[in-house]
Every structure is written in C-alpha cells, then in structure tokens.
Motif scaffolding. Structure first.
Motif, PDB file in Angstrom:
ATOM      1  N   VAL A  36      33.137   6.484  -2.531  1.00  0.00           N
ATOM      2  CA  VAL A  36      32.571   5.848  -1.297  1.00  0.00           C
ATOM      3  C   VAL A  36      32.692   7.003  -0.235  1.00  0.00           C
ATOM      4  O   VAL A  36      31.572   7.258   0.459  1.00  0.00           O
ATOM      5  N   LYS A  37      33.649   7.543  -0.029  1.00  0.00           N
ATOM      6  CA  LYS A  37      34.067   8.383   0.985  1.00  0.00           C
ATOM      7  C   LYS A  37      33.009   9.590   0.601  1.00  0.00           C
ATOM      8  O   LYS A  37      32.520  10.233   1.458  1.00  0.00           O
ATOM      9  N   TYR A  38      32.961   9.996  -0.537  1.00  0.00           N
ATOM     10  CA  TYR A  38      32.167  11.312  -0.936  1.00  0.00           C
ATOM     11  C   TYR A  38      30.849  11.143  -0.472  1.00  0.00           C
ATOM     12  O   TYR A  38      30.104  12.015  -0.103  1.00  0.00           O
ATOM     13  N   LEU A  39      30.248  10.055  -0.968  1.00  0.00           N
ATOM     14  CA  LEU A  39      28.859   9.603  -0.859  1.00  0.00           C
ATOM     15  C   LEU A  39      28.524   9.671   0.788  1.00  0.00           C
ATOM     16  O   LEU A  39      27.703  10.464   1.101  1.00  0.00           O
ATOM     17  N   TYR A  40      29.465   9.066   1.794  1.00  0.00           N
ATOM     18  CA  TYR A  40      29.224   8.962   2.996  1.00  0.00           C
ATOM     19  C   TYR A  40      29.273  10.567   3.693  1.00  0.00           C
ATOM     20  O   TYR A  40      28.259  10.825   4.602  1.00  0.00           O
ATOM     21  N   GLU A  41      30.160  11.302   3.109  1.00  0.00           N
ATOM     22  CA  GLU A  41      30.384  12.796   3.797  1.00  0.00           C
ATOM     23  C   GLU A  41      29.287  13.769   3.060  1.00  0.00           C
ATOM     24  O   GLU A  41      28.938  14.782   3.800  1.00  0.00           O
ATOM     25  N   ASN A  42      28.892  13.568   1.972  1.00  0.00           N
ATOM     26  CA  ASN A  42      27.958  14.704   1.380  1.00  0.00           C
ATOM     27  C   ASN A  42      26.442  14.280   0.903  1.00  0.00           C
ATOM     28  O   ASN A  42      25.794  15.004   0.463  1.00  0.00           O
ATOM     29  N   THR A  43      25.968  13.158   1.197  1.00  0.00           N
ATOM     30  CA  THR A  43      24.445  12.836   0.975  1.00  0.00           C
ATOM     31  C   THR A  43      23.823  11.738   1.889  1.00  0.00           C
ATOM     32  O   THR A  43      24.784  10.776   2.491  1.00  0.00           O
ATOM     33  N   ASP A  44      22.391  11.999   2.164  1.00  0.00           N
ATOM     34  CA  ASP A  44      21.988  10.611   2.967  1.00  0.00           C
ATOM     35  C   ASP A  44      20.817  10.259   2.134  1.00  0.00           C
ATOM     36  O   ASP A  44      19.867   9.665   2.713  1.00  0.00           O
ATOM     37  N   ILE A  45      21.016  10.449   0.952  1.00  0.00           N
ATOM     38  CA  ILE A  45      19.922   9.785  -0.088  1.00  0.00           C
ATOM     39  C   ILE A  45      19.959   8.359  -0.013  1.00  0.00           C
ATOM     40  O   ILE A  45      20.966   7.703   0.202  1.00  0.00           O
TER      41      ILE A  45
ATOM     42  N   LEU B 158      33.810   0.191 -10.795  1.00  0.00           N
ATOM     43  CA  LEU B 158      33.361   1.224  -9.849  1.00  0.00           C
ATOM     44  C   LEU B 158      32.067   1.216  -9.125  1.00  0.00           C
ATOM     45  O   LEU B 158      31.940   1.148  -7.831  1.00  0.00           O
ATOM     46  N   SER B 159      31.189   0.774 -10.001  1.00  0.00           N
ATOM     47  CA  SER B 159      29.709   0.797  -9.331  1.00  0.00           C
ATOM     48  C   SER B 159      29.603  -0.467  -8.449  1.00  0.00           C
ATOM     49  O   SER B 159      29.058  -0.578  -7.374  1.00  0.00           O
TER      50      SER B 159
ATOM     51  N   TYR C  81      30.022  -1.253  -0.502  1.00  0.00           N
ATOM     52  CA  TYR C  81      30.212  -0.589   0.628  1.00  0.00           C
ATOM     53  C   TYR C  81      29.073   0.248   1.079  1.00  0.00           C
ATOM     54  O   TYR C  81      29.036   0.723   2.343  1.00  0.00           O
ATOM     55  N   ILE C  82      28.178   0.568   0.234  1.00  0.00           N
ATOM     56  CA  ILE C  82      26.841   1.361   0.721  1.00  0.00           C
ATOM     57  C   ILE C  82      25.709   0.394   0.849  1.00  0.00           C
ATOM     58  O   ILE C  82      24.710   0.910   1.187  1.00  0.00           O
ATOM     59  N   ASN C  83      25.951  -0.696   0.450  1.00  0.00           N
ATOM     60  CA  ASN C  83      25.043  -2.008   0.813  1.00  0.00           C
ATOM     61  C   ASN C  83      23.600  -1.590  -0.090  1.00  0.00           C
ATOM     62  O   ASN C  83      22.877  -1.698   0.390  1.00  0.00           O
ATOM     63  N   VAL C  84      23.888  -1.310  -1.455  1.00  0.00           N
ATOM     64  CA  VAL C  84      22.792  -1.128  -2.340  1.00  0.00           C
ATOM     65  C   VAL C  84      22.960  -2.241  -3.397  1.00  0.00           C
ATOM     66  O   VAL C  84      24.232  -2.300  -4.001  1.00  0.00           O
ATOM     67  N   PRO C  85      21.807  -2.765  -3.762  1.00  0.00           N
ATOM     68  CA  PRO C  85      21.882  -3.695  -4.894  1.00  0.00           C
ATOM     69  C   PRO C  85      22.592  -2.931  -6.241  1.00  0.00           C
ATOM     70  O   PRO C  85      22.315  -2.095  -6.551  1.00  0.00           O
ATOM     71  N   HIS C  86      23.377  -3.958  -7.102  1.00  0.00           N
ATOM     72  CA  HIS C  86      24.008  -3.401  -8.200  1.00  0.00           C
ATOM     73  C   HIS C  86      23.494  -4.403  -9.275  1.00  0.00           C
ATOM     74  O   HIS C  86      23.199  -5.461  -9.325  1.00  0.00           O
ATOM     75  N   ASP C  87      23.087  -3.679 -10.489  1.00  0.00           N
ATOM     76  CA  ASP C  87      22.645  -4.197 -11.531  1.00  0.00           C
ATOM     77  C   ASP C  87      23.543  -3.775 -13.006  1.00  0.00           C
ATOM     78  O   ASP C  87      23.347  -2.675 -13.288  1.00  0.00           O
TER      79      ASP C  87
END
Length: 248
Positions: A117-126, A152-153, A159-165
């Motif tokens: 999660v930390k890596y996503l926050y710091e390295n992408t705005d996709i 993990l998913s 934490y990034i508030n994206v739907p999970h499936d």
C-alpha cells in the motif's frame, strides 16, 4: 487429513481475527518501534528495489545498464502495462514470504500488505477500477487454508478504496509449482489455466492484479491474457517482491 485441514484452517482464522498491538507480525516480537505491524529491525532487513528498474516488469537493473527495459521484456511480450514490486525476493524477504505461505502465518498479510500500500501511494497515481488476486489452485488452497494473494489484495483494496473481486478470475487447471519448472515448461504448465466467470465484471475496467512474487511473469501473463480477451481495458500488476535478473 481432513482433521488436520480443519485445525490448520481454524488456527488461520484465529490469527486473522486476533492480531496483537505492538507486535511485529514478521518476527513475532513485541516492540515500541512497530509501524504498520513491522518493527524497525525487520524493516531494515528487507531489501527494497532501487530506482533503476525495468519500466515494464519492474525488475532491478544495474546502474550501468543502458536500456530502460530488461532483456526479458525486450524479447518477450508482456500483456500487462506495468508490474510494481517494492521488495527484492532474496534473504529476509524470501524468508518472510515462505513463513507467510507455508507456515500457516496468514496474519502476516497485514505487515506485507502495508508495504504494498505504501509503495502504491508513493509511486503511482493510476486510477484503478477493480482489484483482483491471482487465484490459487484447489489442491494448494486445501493444503494452505488461504490464498496469500487474496489476503494481500483485500488488504490493499481496503486502504486504497478500490473494489475487490476474488470470484471473477478463476484457476481452472491444477498446475504444478512454477518454481520447480524450467522456463519453457512454465509456459506449458500455465497454458489455459485461467478463465473468467463473468465478463461484465471486468469489461472496460482498469484492473490491478495482485500476487506475492514476480519471477518470470508467466502466471501473470496468462491471467492478463484472459482478462484482456474478456474485455478488460488495461491490466497493471502489483507484487510484493520480484526476483533478480543476473544478466542485467
């Protein structure tokens, strides 16, 4: 066999429900220096991928290496846009992932997931539309009691508030363990191993596909093949760790 599975599964559920505060979930030691379930000592033992990496698979490259792509991505088509991996799969990272998957330490998903999660926050705005885990085959699911990629998913989704499936991408073939096979055999092993349950769930969506380790990318590529064929717009990949490429 059934009794052992029930016992292991029950212990896994307990570990998921009752984690302790100020406890490092990687080494199981209490410390006041615990952040996101990881103590300072464990964090220092993990090796993070440097800034010099392949633009597609994310594999670490030597500073003197000129192209922005590794040999593998130059020579073999990847169906995903980009793989993102915060850690290098070696030493303590390897030990942690082994404990997580094979020693019934399902609770470690919180510590390992927090790194992702930390890596996503710091390295992408996709902007992702949906998060999917790489599915586990039935035999290993029974042995393990959980799918590490799904744990993990789910954590990342929260934490990034994206739907999970975890029900749309299915593994329909009981494959052999990839790490026991040569590259050519890995491709044959994973051929036609995945399918999509409902195309409407992924149609025109930007997918984030999650797994624990990126090695050759064969499994990931096969997942992407069925996702794109079924209407996904783009597929990005997030894995906890990636192996070295000694030729770069």
């Amino acid at each position: 066999m059934i009794i052992k599975f029930i016992k292991d599964f029950y212990n896994t559920i307990l570990e998921l429900i009752f984690p302790e505060d100020n406890l490092c979930l990687l080494c199981n030691k209490h410390s006041e220096e615990v952040d996101n379930h990881i103590c300072k000592d464990c964090l220092e033992k993990l090796v993070f991928v440097s800034n010099k990496r392949c633009e597609i698979c994310g594999r670490p490259l030597k500073p003197s290496y000129i192209p922005d792509l590794c040999h593998d991505c130059i020579n073999k088509q990847k169906l995903f846009i980009k793989n993102m991996s915060p850690l290098i799969y070696e030493d303590y990272t390897r030990e942690c992932i082994h404990n997580f998957k094979y020693k019934k330490r399902a609770y470690m998903y919180k510590a390992l997931g927090s790194i992702m999660v930390k890596y996503l926050y710091e390295n992408t705005d996709i902007k992702f539309d949906l998060i999917l885990p790489v599915p586990l085959n039935k035999k290993r699911m029974l042995e393990r009691g959980f799918n590490q990629a799904e744990l993990l998913s789910k954590y990342i989704s929260k934490y990034i508030n994206v739907p999970h499936d975890a029900k749309t991408l299915l593994r329909i073939k009981d494959t052999q363990k990839q790490n026991k096979l040569k590259r050519a055999d890995r491709i044959n092993n994973m051929k036609n191993a995945f399918s999509i349950k409902n195309n409407n769930h992924i149609k025109n969506k930007v997918i984030l596909l999650v797994d624990d380790i990126y090695t050759t990318g064969t499994t990931i590529n096969e997942c992407c093949k069925v996702l794109l064929k079924s209407g996904a717009k783009k597929v990005y990949v997030l894995t906890l760790a990636i192996g070295h490429n000694e030729y770069n």
